[in-house]
Scaffold this active site. Structure first.
Site, PDB file in Angstrom:
ATOM      1  N   GLU A  97       0.828  -1.211   0.000  1.00  0.00           N
ATOM      2  CA  GLU A  97       0.000   0.000   0.000  1.00  0.00           C
ATOM      3  C   GLU A  97       0.860   1.258   0.000  1.00  0.00           C
ATOM      4  O   GLU A  97       0.529   2.242  -0.663  1.00  0.00           O
ATOM      5  CB  GLU A  97      -0.967  -0.011   1.182  1.00  0.00           C
ATOM      6  CG  GLU A  97      -2.096  -1.015   1.052  1.00  0.00           C
ATOM      7  CD  GLU A  97      -2.959  -0.781  -0.183  1.00  0.00           C
ATOM      8  OE1 GLU A  97      -3.045   0.375  -0.646  1.00  0.00           O
ATOM      9  OE2 GLU A  97      -3.538  -1.749  -0.687  1.00  0.00           O
ATOM     10  N   TYR A 129      -6.825   6.235   4.302  1.00  0.00           N
ATOM     11  CA  TYR A 129      -6.864   5.251   3.220  1.00  0.00           C
ATOM     12  C   TYR A 129      -6.038   4.011   3.576  1.00  0.00           C
ATOM     13  O   TYR A 129      -6.514   2.874   3.461  1.00  0.00           O
ATOM     14  CB  TYR A 129      -6.351   5.844   1.893  1.00  0.00           C
ATOM     15  CG  TYR A 129      -6.071   4.727   0.916  1.00  0.00           C
ATOM     16  CD1 TYR A 129      -7.120   4.093   0.256  1.00  0.00           C
ATOM     17  CD2 TYR A 129      -4.781   4.224   0.746  1.00  0.00           C
ATOM     18  CE1 TYR A 129      -6.891   3.010  -0.569  1.00  0.00           C
ATOM     19  CE2 TYR A 129      -4.540   3.143  -0.077  1.00  0.00           C
ATOM     20  CZ  TYR A 129      -5.596   2.539  -0.733  1.00  0.00           C
ATOM     21  OH  TYR A 129      -5.370   1.451  -1.533  1.00  0.00           O
ATOM     22  N   ASP A 185      -9.469   4.528  -2.999  1.00  0.00           N
ATOM     23  CA  ASP A 185      -8.340   5.021  -3.777  1.00  0.00           C
ATOM     24  C   ASP A 185      -8.871   5.635  -5.069  1.00  0.00           C
ATOM     25  O   ASP A 185     -10.083   5.697  -5.306  1.00  0.00           O
ATOM     26  CB  ASP A 185      -7.322   3.911  -4.039  1.00  0.00           C
ATOM     27  CG  ASP A 185      -7.683   3.024  -5.214  1.00  0.00           C
ATOM     28  OD1 ASP A 185      -8.889   2.898  -5.534  1.00  0.00           O
ATOM     29  OD2 ASP A 185      -6.766   2.449  -5.825  1.00  0.00           O
TER      30      ASP A 185
END
Length: 301
Positions: free
Chosen positions: A47, A130, A148
């Site tokens: 990520e 996020y 995203d």
């Protein structure tokens, strides 16, 4: 977004879940961070690396990183400069420092294991909403809205009927994303991954392939005739000649050097002295470069 709109979104959501998840089951890419042996640390590393960076560039760096630092404690034990060195040419190298800081916090506060609690993830240095949601969802199968760029684009088109989402994530987008989540936790996590993959492979920013889309028949944007984007012009990011390019060249010299680098070696990478000095000062201010008393430079120790 009104309550009526939210209720409508929830009512319509169930008809979207199965087609998208079934499509994902058949077409999902075999990526190393999706494999069971990647664990939560592998998901977290991916990520950080995938922010503003395509999968093709991330894959080789990710594989090398995980081979060298298979657990957060392994990375935490090294100097932060080694994280910057291993980051290579992925770009936005402050991500490497943030990942190193997160690894140190995990080693110190959580016994070396990436926490599963969303709030604990959010409290780690360098982790925003996020990333916390993505790790909790993808690594631990929890129910979170993971927004995203790809997911936001899918939702903007399929549910809202516009070509592109706003430049920055809005409260209305978050409310819609929560309304679209399946109630079942594991299914919600699968939906998060599936909608992201749909945006990456089919519902792309340009040249979307509606013929391959499992929800084309329900897509509000397509059904409206694909109205053109009405907001500000969307410009691609430039790189050549920018401070980012100069910073990249300066960091490349330092990554390749095993000993501190003299000023003359850095001066050789860019012809314009004012921009070069500004870029170097920025790297020092960001903690990516460490100036030494003898006038040389190195990655942070």
């Amino acid at each position: 977004m009104t309550d009526t709109t939210t209720h409508s979104a929830r009512a319509d959501a169930a008809s979207l879940h199965s087609p998208v998840i079934d499509w994902f089951d058949e077409h999902a890419r075999d990526l190393p961070w999706r494999r069971p042996d990647a664990g939560a640390w592998g998901v977290m590393v991916s990520e950080f690396m995938l922010q503003q960076t395509p999968v093709s560039r991330v894959l080789p760096v990710y594989e090398q990183w995980m081979a060298r630092w298979p657990r957060p404690a392994d990375l935490a034990a090294e100097a932060p400069g080694e994280a910057v060195r291993a980051w290579g040419r992925l770009g936005y190298p402050r991500r490497a420092l943030r990942l190193h800081g997160a690894a140190q916090a995990i080693a110190e506060r959580h016994g070396g294991d990436v926490p599963s609690d969303h709030g604990q993830l959010l409290s780690l240095p360098g982790i925003g909403e996020y990333t916390a949601a993505a790790v909790a969802s993808f690594a631990y199968g929890q129910r979170h809205a993971v927004l995203d760029t790809n997911v936001r684009r899918v939702f903007a088109r399929a549910a809202t009927g516009v070509q592109y989402p706003p430049t920055a994530t809005t409260a209305a987008e978050r409310k819609l994303a929560r309304a679209l989540l399946p109630d079942d936790e594991r299914r919600a996590a699968r939906w998060a991954a599936a909608s992201m993959e749909l945006g990456a492979l089919v519902c792309t920013a340009r040249n979307e392939d509606c013929s391959r889309c499992p929800i084309a028949g329900q897509c509000a944007w397509r059904l409206a005739g694909k109205p053109a984007h009405e907001g500000a012009a969307r410009r691609g990011q430039t790189y050549a000649g920018t401070d980012r390019q100069v910073r990249g060249r300066l960091l490349a010299v330092l990554r390749e050097a095993l000993t501190p680098v003299p000023q003359s070696a850095l001066d050789a990478v860019w012809h314009e002295p004012v921009q070069r000095a500004r870029a170097l000062d920025g790297l020092v201010a960001d903690g990516l470069v460490e100036p030494l008393d003898d006038g040389t430079y190195r990655l942070p120790g």
